[in-house]
Design a protein around this motif. Structure first.
Motif, short mmCIF file in Angstrom:
data_model
loop_
_atom_site.label_atom_id
_atom_site.label_comp_id
_atom_site.label_asym_id
_atom_site.label_seq_id
_atom_site.Cartn_x
_atom_site.Cartn_y
_atom_site.Cartn_z
N PRO A 62 6.33 4.47 7.89
CA PRO A 62 5.00 4.21 7.33
C PRO A 62 4.59 2.74 7.37
O PRO A 62 3.44 2.42 7.16
N VAL A 76 4.28 1.99 11.97
CA VAL A 76 3.13 2.56 12.69
C VAL A 76 1.85 1.76 12.42
O VAL A 76 1.23 1.26 13.37
N PRO A 77 1.47 1.57 11.15
CA PRO A 77 0.25 0.78 10.93
C PRO A 77 0.36 -0.65 11.46
O PRO A 77 -0.61 -1.21 11.96
N ALA A 130 0.83 -1.20 0.00
CA ALA A 130 0.00 0.00 0.00
C ALA A 130 0.87 1.26 0.00
O ALA A 130 0.57 2.21 -0.71
N GLN A 131 1.94 1.25 0.79
CA GLN A 131 2.79 2.45 0.83
C GLN A 131 3.60 2.57 -0.45
O GLN A 131 3.87 3.67 -0.91
N LYS A 132 3.99 1.43 -1.01
CA LYS A 132 4.70 1.48 -2.29
C LYS A 132 3.80 2.08 -3.36
O LYS A 132 4.25 2.82 -4.23
N ALA A 140 6.22 5.16 -1.83
CA ALA A 140 7.24 5.01 -0.80
C ALA A 140 8.43 4.27 -1.38
O ALA A 140 8.28 3.36 -2.17
#
Lengths: 288, 268
Positions: free
Chosen positions: B203, B206-207, B181-183, B187
């Motif tokens: 990122p 934390v999640p 998701a961050q990629k 990211a």
């Protein structure tokens, strides 16, 4: 004009050479034009999620090719990274990826990774928040103070803020109440109209998809079983039911009416359509 | 990809090795390790290798999979090899540079060390490959039962262990999802210096922490609502029972250990 997004013989196999080896998708040929609104339906495990993760280069195909604007997205590392910003992907339950101190910062994460300047980022964050209906007062809050529906919107805004030309959403309405669901569907529709971007929406909810999409793909066992307009797809309710999917409830009503002998056509999938057909049958008068 | 991590992974199957009682397998693994570290000569290594290959064949697990489990540890293995080769002094030097002596003995020790290490890794992995985490903790709890007398919270420990084991794949999957998701938001985890890369982990972490706490909370509620109150008076759905194959396996294990000991006593 060449399609914006295209796949050729796309195949993905998970855990090759282990007892868990599993073919997720096989030989998928797919095209999406600029400005098109596409829907993907299919049962859990039919390969939808695997498929969409190929479209922005997150997964590398075991064999086959993904083209963006005519170029193989795995041609070079730079190109793959560039495509990430062009093809925005909103995962299922995207609120679980929120991590920043404020909603504003979280939405700005994508644009920041694009190395845009502060002013541009600010403009995009506010624009994206506007698209999903988040007000200014929410932007300074911590994402963990928001309600479930607001979190979902914030996460979607985080992808929209990159101004992707293709927006892909995996089950954007899963787990939301009916009101929140309708609002998000409406937001996405408005976003698509005002930016003329391509939207691909994966969903279980036939009602969500019936009234919005231009074209519908049905996945089954890692392959595309059917594709066409919602009218074409939903007119084959027998085939859909056979693979464990349903048709919109209004289609069921229309089918039942036809079975009872009324001359109702087989491609009805919205309440408005059925209403006009039934009104016509009664002699054109709205209220008798 | 994270999914390719096979550490501690269980491959379901129906081989003899899979069906052995987890206690048998735990004891045999222990015996195997003791024998492996007692082995001194090539004869005893040959015997151990024979036992290992036989067990792998019986487990019907792909040799490729087994070899892949060694891959992540290749650096450790190489490091061991080089250190042993360079720092073992011997009477038959082959090469000499700066402060290092490479001798015939050094190479011999280094080779034996890596054989030992690889066999140790494969042997212990075979245990986790063929035993489900639940069976493994059940077996451990049984074997540690006598410790209850000295007030070791055996049940709680094994419950903690089974929860931890149970959630490893879940958390790996979750991490994978968050990374993706961050990629998707651009990211970048691969470039930049150490500090930049560490920052790029935020990122993900934390999640991940938030979801781990959420899961722990949900699990606690689910357990309490089913009246979980610790180990006291708790019975099992699946009782562990030693079968004939377990006895056979234990005897074979004892024979291998005895074999190594006998070879040792002859100075081999």
């Amino acid at each position: 004009m060449a399609p914006l997004l295209k796949t050729e013989k796309l195949t993905h196999i998970y855990s090759v050479d282990t007892p868990f080896e599993h073919v997720a998708i096989e030989n998928i040929d797919f095209e999406a034009e600029r400005g098109e609104y596409l829907g993907i339906i299919g049962q859990t495990g039919s390969g939808k999620s695997t498929f969409i993760q190929h479209l922005n280069g997150l997964l590398k195909p075991t064999s086959g090719t993904v083209f963006y604007d005519g170029r193989d997205i795995h041609e070079s590392k730079e190109l793959t990274r560039g495509v990430r910003f062009k093809v925005g992907l909103v995962f299922q339950y995207p609120e679980y990826q929120l991590f920043e101190e404020t909603v504003y910062k979280d939405i700005a994460f994508g644009p920041k990774n694009m190395r845009l300047d502060e002013k541009e980022i600010d403009g995009r964050v506010r624009e994206a928040a506007g698209f999903v209906g988040l007000g200014d007062e929410v932007l300074q809050k911590s994402p963990f103070e928001l309600s479930g529906g607001q979190k979902r919107r914030a996460a979607i805004a985080g992808v929209i803020a990159m101004r992707p030309e293709v927006l892909i959403l995996d089950e954007p309405t899963a787990g939301l109440d009916p009101k929140g669901r309708d609002e998000i569907i409406l937001n996405i529709r408005q976003y698509q109209r005002s930016t003329n971007s391509t939207v691909i929406m994966v969903t279980h909810s036939m009602e969500d998809i019936a009234r919005t999409v231009d074209r519908l793909l049905v996945f089954n066992k890692g392959a595309i079983l059917m594709h066409g307009t919602p009218a074409q797809v939903f007119s084959k309710s027998g085939e859909l039911t056979a693979v464990g999917l349903t048709v919109p409830k209004v289609t069921l009503v229309a089918n039942r009416l036809r079975a009872l002998g009324l001359p109702v056509p087989g491609d009805i999938y919205t309440i408005e359509q059925l209403k006009s057909v039934l009104t016509a049958l009664r002699g054109g008068r709205e209220h008798a | 990809m994270l999914k390719d991590i096979t550490l501690g992974q269980f491959f379901p199957g129906d081989s003899v090795v899979h069906r052995l009682d987890p206690r048998t397998k735990l004891i045999l693994t222990l015996v195997y390790i003791v024998a492996l570290f007692s082995a001194k000569s090539y004869y005893s290594y040959a015997l151990m290798l024979f036992a290992l290959v036989a067990s792998v064949l019986l487990s019907r697990i792909n040799f490729k999979t087994i070899l892949r489990s060694v891959k992540p540890l290749i650096i450790v293995i190489l490091f061991t090899f080089i250190l042993n080769m360079l720092f073992t002094s011997g009477a038959h030097p082959i090469a000499h540079f700066w402060i290092f002596n490479i001798s015939y003995e050094g190479i011999r020790v280094a080779v034996t060390m890596i054989i030992r290490l690889v066999m140790l890794i494969i042997g212990t992995f075979l245990l986790t490959y063929t035993t489900s985490p639940i069976a493994l903790t059940d077996g451990l709890e049984h074997l540690m039962n006598p410790l209850k007398k000295i007030r070791v919270p055996v049940h709680e420990l094994s419950m903690m262990m089974s929860i931890a084991l149970r959630f490893i794949p879940t958390l790996i999957e979750e991490t994978d999802k968050i990374i993706s998701a961050q990629k998707a938001r651009g990211a970048d985890f691969e470039s930049g210096n150490l500090i930049r890369r560490a920052k790029a982990m935020l990122p993900i972490l934390v999640p991940l922490f938030i979801s781990a706490f959420r899961r722990a909370d949900e699990l606690a509620v689910a357990m309490e609502s089913r009246c979980y109150h610790g180990g006291e008076g708790r019975t099992r759905m699946k009782q562990l029972k030693l079968q004939r194959r377990d006895v056979t396996a234990l005897i074979l294990g004892a024979l291998v250990l005895a074999g190594v000991m006998v070879l040792m006593s002859f100075g081999l």
